[in-house]
Design a protein around this motif. Structure first.
Motif, PDB file in Angstrom:
ATOM      1  N   ASP A   1       0.784  -1.231   0.000  1.00  0.00           N
ATOM      2  CA  ASP A   1       0.000   0.000   0.000  1.00  0.00           C
ATOM      3  C   ASP A   1       0.818   1.284   0.000  1.00  0.00           C
ATOM      4  N   ASP A   2       2.134   1.199  -0.198  1.00  0.00           N
ATOM      5  CA  ASP A   2       2.899   2.442  -0.290  1.00  0.00           C
ATOM      6  C   ASP A   2       4.045   2.318  -1.297  1.00  0.00           C
ATOM      7  N   GLU A   3       4.471   3.480  -1.777  1.00  0.00           N
ATOM      8  CA  GLU A   3       5.554   3.543  -2.757  1.00  0.00           C
ATOM      9  C   GLU A   3       6.131   4.949  -2.723  1.00  0.00           C
ATOM     10  N   PHE A   4       7.426   5.090  -3.037  1.00  0.00           N
ATOM     11  CA  PHE A   4       8.020   6.415  -3.116  1.00  0.00           C
ATOM     12  C   PHE A   4       7.525   7.126  -4.372  1.00  0.00           C
ATOM     13  N   ILE A   5       7.403   8.449  -4.285  1.00  0.00           N
ATOM     14  CA  ILE A   5       6.954   9.220  -5.432  1.00  0.00           C
ATOM     15  C   ILE A   5       7.902   9.013  -6.614  1.00  0.00           C
ATOM     16  N   LYS A   6       7.350   9.095  -7.806  1.00  0.00           N
ATOM     17  CA  LYS A   6       8.092   8.967  -9.069  1.00  0.00           C
ATOM     18  C   LYS A   6       8.711   7.579  -9.236  1.00  0.00           C
ATOM     19  N   SER A   7       8.208   6.593  -8.511  1.00  0.00           N
ATOM     20  CA  SER A   7       8.763   5.243  -8.584  1.00  0.00           C
ATOM     21  C   SER A   7       7.784   4.303  -9.259  1.00  0.00           C
ATOM     22  N   ASN A   8       8.322   3.242  -9.856  1.00  0.00           N
ATOM     23  CA  ASN A   8       7.484   2.222 -10.474  1.00  0.00           C
ATOM     24  C   ASN A   8       6.917   1.291  -9.403  1.00  0.00           C
ATOM     25  N   HIS A   9       5.630   1.086  -9.462  1.00  0.00           N
ATOM     26  CA  HIS A   9       4.975   0.193  -8.504  1.00  0.00           C
ATOM     27  C   HIS A   9       4.295  -0.925  -9.293  1.00  0.00           C
ATOM     28  N   PHE A  10       4.786  -2.135  -9.101  1.00  0.00           N
ATOM     29  CA  PHE A  10       4.255  -3.282  -9.833  1.00  0.00           C
ATOM     30  C   PHE A  10       3.193  -3.995  -9.002  1.00  0.00           C
ATOM     31  N   LEU A  11       2.107  -4.341  -9.648  1.00  0.00           N
ATOM     32  CA  LEU A  11       1.113  -5.234  -9.075  1.00  0.00           C
ATOM     33  C   LEU A  11       1.425  -6.629  -9.590  1.00  0.00           C
ATOM     34  N   GLU A  12       1.360  -7.605  -8.722  1.00  0.00           N
ATOM     35  CA  GLU A  12       1.763  -8.962  -9.100  1.00  0.00           C
ATOM     36  C   GLU A  12       0.797  -9.981  -8.510  1.00  0.00           C
ATOM     37  N   ILE A  13       0.334 -10.894  -9.341  1.00  0.00           N
ATOM     38  CA  ILE A  13      -0.514 -11.982  -8.879  1.00  0.00           C
ATOM     39  C   ILE A  13       0.029 -13.286  -9.449  1.00  0.00           C
ATOM     40  N   SER A  14       0.056 -14.310  -8.616  1.00  0.00           N
ATOM     41  CA  SER A  14       0.557 -15.626  -9.039  1.00  0.00           C
ATOM     42  C   SER A  14      -0.581 -16.632  -9.029  1.00  0.00           C
ATOM     43  N   PHE A  15      -0.675 -17.434 -10.082  1.00  0.00           N
ATOM     44  CA  PHE A  15      -1.720 -18.443 -10.205  1.00  0.00           C
ATOM     45  C   PHE A  15      -1.130 -19.837 -10.027  1.00  0.00           C
TER      46      PHE A  15
END
Length: 316
Positions: free
Chosen positions: A45-59
């Motif tokens: 639920d947090d990330e540094f500004i101007k940074s890439n934030h990846f959402l990841e789901i594994s099946f």
């Protein structure tokens, strides 16, 4: 059993520390491990500004059913119409894996958020959503009528990078705020002792422990907390009702002020008996009254600490 105050204090201390550590080391996880298709999603639920934030789901494929598409429906506000953000399946050595990822568009302003939920479609035509489970405090304000809400990612500044001696500032903030509990454990022992042995020594020790616990919490949160909040979220100190009578303001700031005011009122109410006790023994009933009201304040402290840090209410 004359050692019962110590035994109770140790049980409370170990239980609360275990709960706190468990909350810190156990990530929030959403999973369904059952045939024919399982999944694991761990939100951040947090990330540094101007940074890439990846959402990841594994099946986890356990039968003929396979994931066909994963979509994050994202919006800047919960009341805005969401837009689709497609996940891509990860390949390794040209072979598809069970991992799917998506990249949230980076945000540059502190305190801004992406809200989202996941939509999964499978090869059998099945479709399901993954939404965030509401915490008890959020369910309370919904009248326990709702249990699900949006996931979110908050973009934050870095106190350590942006402020001279920022690391020392952040560490001091955390140590004093959490260290106040150590004084309260010390106070709890003498408060319990007062009930069967209301002596000057026990009363003075209990009062001083509460005082130093309150001072540590006050300095760590009211004094050091605002600059930490400013450099992290670009917001000032906003407890209720500074933003209006119908606005909760910042819930973390509100609960902090509530605790400080409660303990300040308690200490001032018994300041005269404390000064008298430094010279002579006072009525045992006054000591027990102080013990009772301090235990009530400690229960309030437990309630406040159970409210998640940086809690906010999603707009409806």
């Amino acid at each position: 059993m004359r050692n019962w105050p110590l035994i109770i204090t140790l049980i409370v201390a170990f239980a609360s520390i275990a709960y706190g550590i468990g909350q810190m080391i156990s990530p929030e996880m959403y999973k369904e491990i059952s045939p024919p298709l399982g999944y694991v999603f761990v939100p951040d639920d947090d990330e540094f500004i101007k940074s890439n934030h990846f959402l990841e789901i594994s099946f986890i494929e356990m039968g003929p059913e396979k994931p066909e598409s994963v979509t994050a429906w994202i919006s800047r506000h919960t009341y805005s119409d969401p837009t689709p953000l497609a996940f891509e399946q990860v390949y390794f050595g040209g072979v598809p894996t069970g991992k799917w990822i998506a990249l949230l568009p980076p945000l540059e302003e502190k305190g801004t958020r992406w809200f989202y939920y996941l939509d999964v479609k499978t090869s059998t035509g099945r479709e399901f959503e993954i939404r965030k489970n509401m915490k008890w405090f959020e369910r309370l304000f919904s009248g326990f009528k709702e249990t699900k809400q949006f996931f979110w990612t908050t973009y934050e500044g870095s106190v350590i990078r942006e402020v001279p001696f920022g690391k020392a500032l952040l560490v001091t903030h955390i140590v004093l705020a959490c260290g106040a509990l150590l004084f309260m454990y010390h106070a709890l022992y003498y408060l319990l002792t007062i009930f069967f042995q209301p002596t000057r020594f026990n009363f003075i020790k209990a009062y001083r422990s509460v005082f130093w616990g309150c001072m540590a919490f006050f300095i760590g949160t009211i004094v050091i907390g605002p600059p930490v909040t400013w450099y992290t979220f670009a917001t000032g100190f906003m407890p209720w009702p500074t933003q209006g009578l119908t606005n909760l303001g910042d819930i973390t700031d509100t609960k902090t002020v509530l605790l400080v005011v409660a303990y300040a009122g308690l200490l001032l109410s018994f300041l005269k008996p404390y000064k008298e006790t430094l010279k002579q023994t006072i009525d045992a009933s006054i000591m027990r009254k102080f013990a009772i009201w301090t235990l009530v304040s400690l229960l309030l402290t437990v309630f406040v600490f159970l409210i998640p840090h940086s809690q906010f209410m999603q707009d409806r």
